[in-house]
Scaffold this motif. Structure first.
Motif, PDB file in Angstrom:
ATOM      1  N   LYS A 115      30.722  45.812  34.006  1.00 16.39           N
ATOM      2  CA  LYS A 115      31.030  44.375  33.948  1.00 16.39           C
ATOM      3  C   LYS A 115      32.167  44.057  32.984  1.00 16.39           C
ATOM      4  O   LYS A 115      32.595  42.913  32.883  1.00 16.39           O
ATOM      5  N   GLU A 116      32.675  45.099  32.276  1.00 17.09           N
ATOM      6  CA  GLU A 116      33.819  44.861  31.396  1.00 17.09           C
ATOM      7  C   GLU A 116      35.082  44.706  32.240  1.00 17.09           C
ATOM      8  O   GLU A 116      35.257  45.372  33.260  1.00 17.09           O
ATOM      9  N   LEU A 117      35.949  43.815  31.803  1.00 23.62           N
ATOM     10  CA  LEU A 117      37.224  43.609  32.493  1.00 23.62           C
ATOM     11  C   LEU A 117      38.034  44.897  32.419  1.00 23.62           C
ATOM     12  O   LEU A 117      38.212  45.466  31.335  1.00 23.62           O
ATOM     13  N   LEU A 118      38.520  45.379  33.549  1.00 25.53           N
ATOM     14  CA  LEU A 118      39.191  46.673  33.586  1.00 25.53           C
ATOM     15  C   LEU A 118      40.679  46.584  33.251  1.00 25.53           C
ATOM     16  O   LEU A 118      41.298  47.588  32.915  1.00 25.53           O
ATOM     17  N   SER A 119      41.256  45.401  33.346  1.00 22.15           N
ATOM     18  CA  SER A 119      42.690  45.275  33.090  1.00 22.15           C
ATOM     19  C   SER A 119      42.946  44.516  31.795  1.00 22.15           C
ATOM     20  O   SER A 119      42.051  43.873  31.234  1.00 22.15           O
ATOM     21  N   ASN A 120      44.177  44.592  31.352  1.00 19.22           N
ATOM     22  CA  ASN A 120      44.596  43.882  30.146  1.00 19.22           C
ATOM     23  C   ASN A 120      45.305  42.598  30.557  1.00 19.22           C
ATOM     24  O   ASN A 120      46.467  42.626  30.963  1.00 19.22           O
ATOM     25  N   ASN A 121      44.603  41.497  30.494  1.00 18.55           N
ATOM     26  CA  ASN A 121      45.173  40.204  30.887  1.00 18.55           C
ATOM     27  C   ASN A 121      45.597  39.414  29.649  1.00 18.55           C
ATOM     28  O   ASN A 121      44.764  39.067  28.819  1.00 18.55           O
TER      29      ASN A 121
END
Length: 344
Positions: A115-121
């Motif tokens: 559930k962790e965001l996989l990209s660097n936004n």
């Protein structure tokens, strides 16, 4: 059930069960689109709303779930869940909504996903109502790519709605623009241009100039993500050493058409050592073109691509240059819409 696509299959997937049966020695990864992730959230959390908006697709949706459960080596969910949890007003991803989206997709497939965001936004603080430029520079998984498809679609939109010349002339001009200005010619863009500037009605539906600048740009941004997916999905196969067949799932007929118009002939190796698919393109008659027209336009595209000048500069330089180009096209669209409203 016309929802499955793969550029690794020669032509349309007419029977997914038959395809899987005939390739029983292969593994399959399934990639879901943004709308499927949204449908999954409603299906898990609010069946009343799901039935309100998606009742006609419910049977197919549930069939897809069973097919994926029984045949998937893995499901690629982050691409769709990120975009499904992105705010249209700010461009930023709502982290709680993203976690909810991932959770719901996992529940429909009975799978556990991170559930962790996989990209660097990066945080977007600029206004994106009348320009998607800030979003193009900071949109995580699609950074360095969306600006290419966004600029391509925006230019084609201007030609389609604000240029009175014949379609062939506009298509040929678009090929030169892609080669000389955007500097990123591809089979996907060739297919898009010939279909969209022809008579194909499934691409960019409900985007008449009458809907206004904000809605037009939202539609074009969403379409730019769709236009990325054939390449994104096919290149995912590299992660498995080309042992997994990537299958894209979408109810969107325009996105599916772009997949169905491509198939992989071979792989070739870049200077970096990375392997990428080498596509061939087919143009469907729904575009309104006859065989002689299709041959002429595809040959013209090949000639332009072979003669295109390669622009210099780093990837970061190209990103900024293309972003500036997108801003110029957005300003041009604003002026065209103003002129049209004054005439009306």
């Amino acid at each position: 059930m016309s929802v499955f696509s793969s550029a690794w299959v020669d032509g349309r997937i007419s029977d997914i069960d038959d395809l899987i049966l005939k390739n029983s020695d292969r593994e399959f990864m399934f990639i879901i689109d943004t709308n499927f992730a949204i449908m999954a959230r409603y299906y898990v959390n609010d069946m009343e709303v799901f039935n309100q908006y998606y009742l006609s697709q419910k049977d197919d949706f549930e069939k897809i779930i069973n097919i994926v459960k029984n045949n998937a080596s893995r499901v690629i969910y982050a691409l769709s869940c990120e975009e499904a949890s992105r705010s249209k007003s700010t461009g930023n991803i709502d982290l709680e909504k993203y976690k909810e989206m991932v959770d719901c997709v996992g529940k429909v497939f009975n799978m556990d996903f991170r559930k962790e965001l996989l990209s660097n936004n990066e945080l977007i603080t600029e206004e994106i109502k009348y320009s998607k430029a800030p979003l193009l520079l900071k949109n995580g998984l699609f950074k360095n790519q969306t600006v290419i498809t966004y600029t391509t679609i925006l230019k084609a939109y201007l030609l389609k709605h604000f240029d009175d010349r014949d379609s062939k002339t506009k298509i040929k001009e678009m090929f030169h623009y892609i080669a000389d200005e955007i500097n990123a010619f591809s089979p996907v863009s060739t297919s898009f241009v010939i279909h969209y500037l022809g008579e194909e009605s499934t691409i960019l539906k409900k985007t008449s100039p009458s809907i206004g600048m904000e809605k037009i740009l939202n539609k074009i941004y969403a379409a730019s993500i769709d236009m990325l997916m054939p390449t994104q999905v096919s290149q995912l196969a590299e992660l498995s050493g080309y042992q997994e067949v990537p299958i894209f799932i979408t109810f969107d007929k325009g996105a599916k058409l772009l997949f169905d118009s491509l198939f992989v002939m071979s792989e070739h190796q870049l200077e970096s050592g990375k392997k990428v698919p080498a596509y061939s393109t087919m143009i469907f008659y729904t575009s309104g073109w006859k065989d002689t027209d299709i041959r002429e336009l595809c040959l013209y595209a090949q000639q332009v691509q072979r003669s295109k000048r390669k622009l210099g500069g780093s990837q970061e330089y190209e990103l900024i240059r293309l972003n500036d180009l997108a801003i110029k096209l957005e300003k041009m669209l604003i002026e065209k819409l103003k002129c049209r409203s004054q005439l009306d």
